[in-house]
Design a protein around this motif. Structure first.
Motif, PDB file in Angstrom:
ATOM      1  N   VAL A   1      -5.881 -12.780   4.166  1.00 17.14           N
ATOM      2  CA  VAL A   1      -6.628 -12.844   5.428  1.00 17.14           C
ATOM      3  C   VAL A   1      -5.781 -13.440   6.545  1.00 17.14           C
ATOM      4  O   VAL A   1      -5.733 -12.906   7.655  1.00 17.14           O
ATOM      5  N   LEU A   2      -5.110 -14.553   6.254  1.00 14.80           N
ATOM      6  CA  LEU A   2      -4.301 -15.176   7.307  1.00 14.80           C
ATOM      7  C   LEU A   2      -3.162 -14.266   7.729  1.00 14.80           C
ATOM      8  O   LEU A   2      -2.807 -14.178   8.907  1.00 14.80           O
ATOM      9  N   TRP A   3      -2.599 -13.613   6.762  1.00 12.28           N
ATOM     10  CA  TRP A   3      -1.516 -12.659   7.024  1.00 12.28           C
ATOM     11  C   TRP A   3      -2.030 -11.585   7.987  1.00 12.28           C
ATOM     12  O   TRP A   3      -1.371 -11.245   8.972  1.00 12.28           O
ATOM     13  N   SER A   4      -3.208 -11.078   7.691  1.00  5.68           N
ATOM     14  CA  SER A   4      -3.775 -10.019   8.538  1.00  5.68           C
ATOM     15  C   SER A   4      -4.089 -10.534   9.943  1.00  5.68           C
ATOM     16  O   SER A   4      -3.958  -9.811  10.926  1.00  5.68           O
TER      17      SER A   4
ATOM     18  N   LEU B   1     -12.597   2.879   6.222  1.00  6.75           N
ATOM     19  CA  LEU B   1     -13.269   1.776   5.534  1.00  6.75           C
ATOM     20  C   LEU B   1     -13.013   0.437   6.220  1.00  6.75           C
ATOM     21  O   LEU B   1     -13.396  -0.612   5.713  1.00  6.75           O
ATOM     22  N   GLY B   2     -12.337   0.473   7.339  1.00  6.07           N
ATOM     23  CA  GLY B   2     -12.109  -0.769   8.074  1.00  6.07           C
ATOM     24  C   GLY B   2     -10.836  -1.482   7.680  1.00  6.07           C
ATOM     25  O   GLY B   2     -10.690  -2.687   7.891  1.00  6.07           O
ATOM     26  N   GLY B   3      -9.907  -0.742   7.114  1.00  6.52           N
ATOM     27  CA  GLY B   3      -8.599  -1.329   6.814  1.00  6.52           C
ATOM     28  C   GLY B   3      -7.677  -1.226   8.014  1.00  6.52           C
ATOM     29  O   GLY B   3      -8.052  -0.717   9.075  1.00  6.52           O
ATOM     30  N   VAL B   4      -6.462  -1.723   7.850  1.00  6.68           N
ATOM     31  CA  VAL B   4      -5.479  -1.626   8.931  1.00  6.68           C
ATOM     32  C   VAL B   4      -4.213  -0.958   8.401  1.00  6.68           C
ATOM     33  O   VAL B   4      -4.037  -0.812   7.197  1.00  6.68           O
ATOM     34  N   ASP B   5      -3.354  -0.540   9.300  1.00 13.97           N
ATOM     35  CA  ASP B   5      -2.034  -0.031   8.918  1.00 13.97           C
ATOM     36  C   ASP B   5      -1.040  -0.615   9.920  1.00 13.97           C
ATOM     37  O   ASP B   5      -0.632   0.034  10.877  1.00 13.97           O
ATOM     38  N   ALA B   6      -0.730  -1.885   9.688  1.00 16.83           N
ATOM     39  CA  ALA B   6       0.042  -2.627  10.689  1.00 16.83           C
ATOM     40  C   ALA B   6       1.491  -2.189  10.748  1.00 16.83           C
ATOM     41  O   ALA B   6       2.077  -2.081  11.826  1.00 16.83           O
TER      42      ALA B   6
ATOM     43  N   ILE C   1      -1.736  -0.080  13.662  1.00 16.05           N
ATOM     44  CA  ILE C   1      -3.168  -0.411  13.718  1.00 16.05           C
ATOM     45  C   ILE C   1      -3.299  -1.822  13.155  1.00 16.05           C
ATOM     46  O   ILE C   1      -3.295  -2.030  11.949  1.00 16.05           O
ATOM     47  N   PHE C   2      -3.374  -2.795  14.071  1.00 16.67           N
ATOM     48  CA  PHE C   2      -3.301  -4.194  13.679  1.00 16.67           C
ATOM     49  C   PHE C   2      -4.660  -4.796  13.358  1.00 16.67           C
ATOM     50  O   PHE C   2      -4.742  -5.811  12.692  1.00 16.67           O
TER      51      PHE C   2
END
Lengths: 469, 500, 239
Positions: free
Chosen positions: A198-201, C110-115, C120-121
């Motif tokens: 979570v913190l990473w994100s 699904l509400g994930g990201v692809d940073a 997509i952060f």
């Protein structure tokens, strides 16, 4: 990577000639002089978008002010005319329901809702209820609800049915203890502090990684095709500042680096503070300012730019919660911008942002991005025509280290840090009726909690906003 | 929540009405209600918008408004190009640049780029409109290129088109781009069907268009549908969770998505129409009851790098979405990620940071990226031309489509004396390319000053050049919507009729 | 036809309630205080509100004024589905048995990201048109895998334990305690509470729908779809 590859891999997010006709940066200040107790004025002034859509266009609330502001007088008004007559115009406008939601603007300002937005209006609470909801204590702090939420928010998974039943069986005091014990447990979990946790994100938006140019190879995780800097150092430093009640301000002021260890084969991830970190970082200790002087930050945000406005704007946005491109946090400095790089920012439309942004940027000009191998270093001689001293949040600073200290000690930093976590667990910014609690929380974070994030999170979990379904 | 008298106050009433309208009552009535009011646009013959997001700053003087060296008084210091690298059809104000090089900045890979083929083929559909933007911040400028600097309550062009034509389309607005090009508009009054659906992986995204197709050994579809009904109509509504939180905006959205939207998506068996992957040993579609789209072979032929180049995969899906009337507007765009075909031995598909690699190697970056974008546009045009849209009029899909190459800003106009390669920063001054049979093509609105490299403005109604003026983003926004026949009454847009 | 079948099991509700299928209480039951409500409203014996003019507002529980509910999103859903179905996270669902449903195929919706690649952060604020479909695919795949394991190796069954089946692949007795236990287990695992009698009756009644369809593996299909319904309930996917 061959040394000769000093190419300009650039996301040069230089904020240039933002066109703002007729928006007056003094407006938010006058507004808060008129409404000092308004929630929107707590911890900063409202953004220009409180009255404007995209300046010079006004939103419905701005239009009602405009209509009362020296009607019949030729536009544009002088700053003196504007400053003298805006208070009366604000008072006139507060009697009008600008957005047609049934509440006049004065009530909305007092409640902290948006007078220009028909979907934002003061709450009409239904508590106490006509009778108790047996499953969700909708008007009171519901510990079972909070327990489930803590598990999901911080541990990343629901509790088991049995776990929840055990919790429900406890007495009130024991539940309180168990709830916070679980929170502590979650804050130690891999879900919270591990790689991709979570913190990473939470750090993605601040670090803005790009795999293609990441240096550093790891098993199963090779470097990018054009390795320039290793953002994993940044993630490690950020996470370190958010755990174990370490001082969160070090995200901006840390003069050290952090190495991530473990995290595989069931071994917990550890973060170890180090003064130096091999060749992956270039800035010497006395010139470091946490995440805004890492090699990654400088490579990405300074690059080849003489006056790296992007670096300053990103720091302002990521750590102080204010986006100058959205007209937030404007604090014009007299006699600015000087326009050291000849970009024409003194033009009237430009200077309204650049009188804040340029002096915010000067201290960054002494740091190399991609202009001096091995990149990302401090150099007092870089951009000799640009002063190293600047201004942040209205306060003069002699260099970036001091810039970071002023920023980290500010209300804006405390508010922005809490906002990150608030949105994380609530899924949205504070609602108007929650602003009082929000303000109390960031003030405690700054004072009683000594900028310890975990202490703040315990407070947050205790809040009504968190625990009342 | 009731008040003391047990009556709903105005707010509560509004809230409950809102929930019901969004499908909160779970029944057919709510589904119908949500479509009511949309019918007004159902008879309007759709037009299609394809946005190609040219991330990083696609400079118009490196393509359609290139400056031949011989025409400039400052050929060595302004960014001019050798006359023999520039092609222009006879009598056309449009130009194209064909170049090659032995390296792209510090990337030691030879490259070759061609724009002339595209211009030759499509010259009559190409309109260039000059523009001077208002931000050189990537994210902000990306967004403003799509919202005309928020001129219509912050709506994006795609949202406007989807709102106008998309009411009966399953997914009216699909966006495969990133960063500011994929941001949602600000207007909360926008019909929710017009909000974009983000797509990260074009090749596999169609798998998410049916709840069960492509999964082996399941109960029958009829039973799955019956299970959904039981869940939606009897189980969920009676839970304490639902009854307590039924005022939630997120639950209201969910109810609509899992009823109205899902039915609409599944009704057309879109998986079978949109998969363009080959049925192969590595991806044995047939083992899962799936077959590639009937158009898959043609699409793969047009975009042969679909498996290794995400941008080509996006273009492939874009065509299938339009052709199958799933979508009224689709946005595609190369990422900022470097893409090489075979390491340093191969070809540069995408330089790092796309057009923004111009900071280091302006000419190579612009040449490679323009060539890349135009190739995709050309493939789409070919495919759309081959698809009949309306048998009664003989119109093809292309006859009703527009490609808008959106970009953040231009690049610096100057260079070191006679430098063949150089780096450039961001510059507000630029122009946009719009390609469509619905615009009056083979024209430039405004022009470029050969001695400064700066573009200048145009009259919004006549299109005549106005050298002393520059045009803001809102003129592009308005011109595009006008050409697309979008009803902009009440939007207070500038009157821009010069596109058509 | 199947819609009609759905309503048949309403009749089974009474039977279920009368048969005392559950040995233990099945979660909180709304009280019916009568008297005066917490806000001073007059309440009828069933908890309904009696209006001053003598009118009655039907029995209902107080709603949350905040109504703040969040979709669990990719990471939490992956963890919760894995835990509920007794799989490791990467075993829950793979499209075409190859591509991870949560990480590769449906990540963003699904509400994930692809940073790192797409920039997509942050996750999308709201679910999208394809989110419910993605969730159903995941649920059907995961539930199918769980059911097949439980039915194939009953000695180590996790959710569907001791389901007695007849020779035709149907349930030997839809009213058996093992059926109720399976339903209860689903609710415990996905909704963190016991199934209530109405829910048990509804899901038991759904077996009629399955058999009426002519399904040749009625027990298996029923189990998969019971799991599907509970795992894709709003209570399972939101918090």
């Amino acid at each position: 990577m061959p040394h000769g590859w000093m190419f300009a891999v650039s996301t040069l997010l230089t904020l240039g000639w933002v066109s703002i006709a007729d928006a007056k940066p003094v407006g938010p200040t006058i507004f808060c002089e008129e409404y000092p107790a308004a929630p929107v004025c707590q911890g900063g002034a409202p953004a220009c978008t409180f009255c404007h859509t995209a300046p010079p266009d006004r939103n419905p609330y701005g239009q009602t002010i405009e209509a009362s502001l020296l009607p019949g007088t030729t536009r544009p008004l002088s700053t003196t005319q504007y400053r003298s007559n805006l208070p009366a115009a604000l008072r006139a406008a507060e009697r009008i329901d600008a957005d047609g939601d049934g509440f006049n603007s004065g009530d909305e300002i007092a409640a902290g809702t948006k007078p220009h937005d028909g979907l934002s209006f003061p709450s009409t609470s239904g508590c106490p209820p006509f009778r108790r909801n047996p499953d969700y204590d909708v008007c009171f702090y519901d510990r079972a609800y909070a327990f489930r939420k803590v598990n999901l928010d911080f541990c990343g998974r629901s509790p088991t049915f049995e776990d929840l039943e055990l919790f429900r069986a406890l007495g009130e005091t024991e539940q309180e203890t168990a709830l916070h014990a679980r929170l502590d447990e979650c804050l130690k979990s891999e879900n919270w502090r591990g790689k991709e946790g979570v913190l990473w994100s939470l750090a993605h938006r601040k670090i803005k990684p790009l795999k293609a140019i990441r240096s550093g190879s790891y098993p199963g995780d090779p470097a990018g095709e054009i390795p320039l800097a290793n953002y994993y150092d940044d993630y490690a430093l950020f996470v370190y500042t958010q755990i174990d009640n370490n001082d969160a301000r070090h995200a901006l002021t840390g003069d050290y680096f952090v190495v991530r260890q473990g995290g595989t084969s069931g071994e917990p991830t550890r973060y170890v503070k180090q003064t130096n970190i091999g060749f992956s970082q270039s800035v010497l200790q006395n010139r470091r300012a946490g995440l805004i002087t890492t090699k990654w930050y400088l490579v990405l945000n300074v690059m080849f730019t003489d006056l790296p406005r992007t670096a300053a704007a990103q720091a302002y946005r990521a750590f102080l919660g204010m986006d100058i491109a959205k007209l937030e946090g404007l604090r014009p400095v007299d006699d600015e911008p000087v326009d050291y790089d000849g970009k024409g920012v003194q033009a009237p439309f430009c200077s309204q942002c650049h009188s804040t942004l340029d002096p915010l940027t000067y201290p960054f000009a002494k740091y190399h991005g991609l202009t001096n191998f091995p990149f990302g270093s401090y150099d007092a001689n870089r951009q000799r025509n640009v002063p190293e001293a600047g201004v942040v949040l209205g306060q003069p600073v002699r260099d970036l280290v001091e810039w970071a200290q002023v920023a980290a000690n500010s209300d804006e930093f405390a508010k922005a840090t809490l906002m990150d976590y608030w949105k994380l667990v609530m899924g949205e910014a504070p609602r108007p009726e929650e602003l009082t609690e929000f303000t109390a929380l960031w003030r405690r974070f700054k004072n009683e909690n000594s900028h310890g994030v975990e202490r703040m999170l315990h407070d947050l979990v205790r809040s009504e906003a968190y625990g009342v379904p | 929540m009731m008040n003391k008298l047990g009556r709903l106050n105005r707010r509560q009433l509004m809230k409950s009405v809102g929930v019901a309208a969004a499908g909160g009552s779970l029944g057919l009535g709510s589904m119908l209600a949500s479509r009511r009011g949309l019918a007004q646009n159902q008879e309007k013959k759709p037009r299609f918008l394809i946005v190609i997001a040219a991330g990083g700053g696609a400079s118009i003087i490196d393509s359609f408004l290139a400056i031949p060296r011989s025409l400039s008084a400052n050929p060595g210091t302004i960014h001019t190009l050798p006359d023999d690298a520039i092609f222009s059809p006879e009598g056309s104000p449009l130009r194209a640049v064909d170049q090659s090089g032995s390296e792209a900045g510090a990337i030691p890979i030879a490259w070759s780029a061609n724009q002339s083929n595209f211009l030759r083929k499509n010259v009559n559909d190409i309109l260039v409109a000059t523009c001077t933007g208002t931000s050189v911040n990537h994210n902000v400028a990306q967004r403003r290129s799509l919202t005309g600097n928020e001129i219509w309550k912050g709506r994006t062009l795609q949202e406007c088109v989807a709102a106008e034509y998309g009411a009966t389309f399953p997914v009216p607005n699909v966006n495969m781009a990133g960063q500011g090009y994929s941001e949602r508009g600000y207007d909360r009054d926008l019909p929710d069907f017009a909000v974009h659906e983000p797509v990260a992986g074009a090749s596999v995204w169609p798998l998410g268009l049916d709840g069960a197709l492509g999964i082996n050994d399941l109960p029958s579809k009829e039973l799955i549908v019956a299970a959904r009904e039981l869940r939606n109509q009897r189980l969920d509504p009676n839970t304490a969770f639902y009854r307590t939180f039924k005022g939630s905006k997120n639950l209201a959205i969910w109810e609509k998505q899992r009823t109205v939207n899902q039915s609409s998506l599944e009704a057309g068996e879109l998986i079978k129409k949109l998969i363009f992957l080959e049925d192969s040993q590595s991806i044995p579609l047939s083992e899962y009851g799936l077959t590639p789209s009937p158009d898959a072979a043609a699409v793969r032929e047009k975009f042969p790098r679909y498996a290794s180049d995400p941008f080509q995969a996006q273009a492939a899906l874009a065509f299938l979405l339009l052709k199958n009337r799933v979508t009224t507007t689709v946005t595609i765009g190369p990422s900022f990620d470097v893409l090489l075909s075979n390491g340093l031995q191969g070809e540069i598909y995408n330089p790092p940071l796309a057009f923004d690699y111009s900071h280091n190697a302006h000419r190579a970056s612009q040449a490679i990226m323009w060539s890349r974008l135009l190739a995709a546009a050309d493939g789409l045009i070919d495919l759309l031309k081959a698809q009949e849209f309306d048998a009664s009029t003989g119109e093809s899909f292309w006859d009703r489509s527009m490609i808008y190459i959106a970009t953040e800003f231009g690049r610096d106009k100057t260079r070191g004396n006679n430098a063949n390669e150089f780096g450039t920063g961001h510059h507000l001054n630029n122009g946009f390319a719009i390609i469509s049979p619905m615009v009056r093509g083979n024209r430039v609105l405004g022009g470029v000053n050969y001695n400064t490299g700066l573009t200048y403005g145009w009259n919004p109604t006549t299109g005549e050049p106005v050298p002393e003026e520059e045009m803001a983003e809102r003129y592009i926004f308005s011109g595009i919507l006008h050409a697309l026949g979008v009803d902009t009454s009440g939007a207070d847009l500038p009157n821009v009729t010069a596109f058509v | 036809m199947f819609r009609d079948q759905l309503y048949l099991h309403a009749a089974l509700l009474t039977a279920a309630l009368g048969m005392g299928c559950l040995a233990e209480p099945v979660g909180p039951v709304p009280g019916a205080d009568g008297g005066t409500g917490l806000d001073g409203s007059l309440l009828g014996p069933d908890g309904s509100i009696v209006l001053p003019d003598g009118g009655v507002v039907e029995n209902q529980i107080p709603e949350s004024e905040k109504a703040r509910v969040q979709f669990k999103r990719q990471r939490r859903l992956r963890a919760d589905f894995a835990a509920a179905l007794g799989f490791s996270a990467d075993e829950v669902c793979k499209e075409l048995d190859r591509f991870d449903c949560f990480v590769t195929v449906h990540n963003i919706s699904l509400g994930g990201v692809d940073a790192y690649n797409l920039g997509i952060f942050e996750p999308l604020e709201e679910t999208t048109k394809t989110t419910p479909i993605a969730m159903e695919r995941i649920a059907l795949t995961g539930c199918r895998n769980r059911v097949d394991l439980d039915l194939d190796t009953p000695e180590s069954a996790l959710i569907f334990k001791n389901l007695a089946m007849d020779a035709s692949g149907g349930l030997a007795d839809v009213n058996a305690a093992s059926v109720d236990d399976a339903i209860d287990a689903l609710y415990k695992r996905f909704a963190l509470r016991r199934a209530n009698p109405e829910e048990i009756a509804e899901l038991r009644g759904f077996y009629e729908t399955v058999t009426a369809s002519g399904d040749t593996k009625a027990a298996r299909s029923w189990a998969i779809l019971a799991c599907f319904m509970v795992s894709t309930s709003v209570e399972s996917l939101f918090y």
